[in-house]
Design an enzyme around this catalytic site. Structure first.
Site, short mmCIF file in Angstrom:
data_model
loop_
_atom_site.label_atom_id
_atom_site.label_comp_id
_atom_site.label_asym_id
_atom_site.label_seq_id
_atom_site.Cartn_x
_atom_site.Cartn_y
_atom_site.Cartn_z
N PRO A 1 0.83 -1.21 0.00
CG PRO A 1 -0.18 -1.15 2.11
CD PRO A 1 0.65 -2.00 1.22
CD GLU A 2 3.51 3.70 -3.90
OE1 GLU A 2 3.59 4.94 -3.83
OE2 GLU A 2 4.10 3.03 -4.74
CG HIS B 1 -2.23 -15.12 8.04
ND1 HIS B 1 -1.09 -15.60 8.67
CD2 HIS B 1 -2.44 -15.94 6.98
CE1 HIS B 1 -0.63 -16.64 8.00
NE2 HIS B 1 -1.43 -16.87 6.97
NE ARG C 1 21.45 14.56 -1.22
CZ ARG C 1 20.54 14.22 -0.30
NH1 ARG C 1 19.75 15.13 0.23
NH2 ARG C 1 20.44 12.97 0.12
NE ARG D 1 5.37 -10.96 1.88
CZ ARG D 1 5.96 -10.29 0.89
NH1 ARG D 1 5.22 -9.70 -0.03
NH2 ARG D 1 7.26 -10.21 0.81
#
Ligand SMILES: [Zn+2]
Length: 283
Positions: A2-3, A100, A162, A119
């Site tokens: 998920p973002e 789970h 950078r 997981r």
């Protein structure tokens, strides 16, 4: 994984079910996820009224009346399921417990929120609400991309000089919080910037142009998540994973979506993650 838009969608889905509602019983089924769960977690959650849900980067922050905040990270595969309450157009009966299901919040009034994570890369912790911003998971984070402190001046200053590729610069959580692989690819495509370009070598004008694009890319995805909360894809009560059409992400070998560009989208691997880009539109 998920973002930020998915996490925001989960937050918005949980909000009406949890806010101003008391946790009748918090069932904690194991001592740890990615890291140990907080001591006496069940006792500290049970009986607490939820004051509200906030988001910082990819963390959901659930403020409790007793003065603590529950921090939630969904990890790689964490899922939040709502049952016994209306989600959008649907009401979902409680499912049979699954293997789970690690943390289950039974709310007064009958709603149930189940955190399932096969997981176990997810994480939860409890911290005093006034100290949440300095919690070790949040302390080093840069500004929120949708917040006021994320400005073009900030991005110019942080990328100046950078040597890292711009892809890595935008993924650096100290520079901007919560941007992940998918939305960085989408941002660079819309900005016309090659993902391997050295961050410090990009003109200020082009760096500035990325700020509104980042906001737009995230806001469009959040809007797509919002409509998923209302439609059939949420028919199973699961929050946060929605269909979204990307401009470049996952489109290797397909024709660029830019009008009159006939190039094929390419994929390169940077720091172990795929970058998708158009070799003609992105320089
Ligand atoms: Zn193109």
């Amino acid at each position: 994984m998920p973002e930020l838009p998915e996490v925001e969608t989960v937050r918005r889905g949980l909000e009406p079910v949890m806010t101003d509602t008391v946790i009748e019983y918090a069932q904690v089924n194991r001592p740890d996820l990615r890291w140990p769960l907080p001591a006496n977690m069940s006792e500290r959650l049970t009986g607490q009224r939820v004051l509200g849900l906030r988001r910082r980067s990819k963390y959901i922050l659930c403020d409790l009346e007793g003065g603590e905040t529950l921090l939630i990270h969904l990890g790689m595969s964490g899922r939040m399921l709502i049952s016994g309450a209306q989600v959008g157009a649907f009401a979902h009966p409680h499912p049979a417990p699954e293997k789970h299901d690690h943390v289950v919040l039974n709310m007064v009034g009958g709603a149930r929120i189940t955190f399932n994570d096969a997981r176990r890369f997810g994480a939860m912790d409890l911290a005093p609400t006034p100290e949440v911003a300095s919690h070790k998971w949040l302390a080093g984070l840069g500004p929120e991309p949708l917040g006021n402190s994320f400005s073009d001046e900030h991005l110019v200053a942080r990328l100046k000089g950078r040597k890292m590729p711009i892809k890595s610069g935008l993924l650096d959580q100290k520079i901007v919080a919560g941007l992940g692989n998918i939305y960085v690819c989408e941002t660079l495509y819309r900005a016309g910037i090659h993902p391997a370009r050295q961050a410090g070598a990009i003109s200020e004008r082009r760096v500035r142009s990325m700020v509104p694009i980042i906001r737009q890319v995230l806001e469009e995805a959040i809007a797509a998540g919002g409509s998923s909360l209302r439609d059939f894809r949420q028919a199973d009560g699961e929050l946060g994973y929605f269909q979204h059409n990307f401009d470049v992400y996952g489109r290797e070998g397909m024709t660029c979506k830019t009008q009159e560009c006939e190039a094929e989208i390419r994929r390169i691997v940077q720091s172990g993650r795929s970058s998708f880009y158009c070799p003609t539109c992105q320089r």
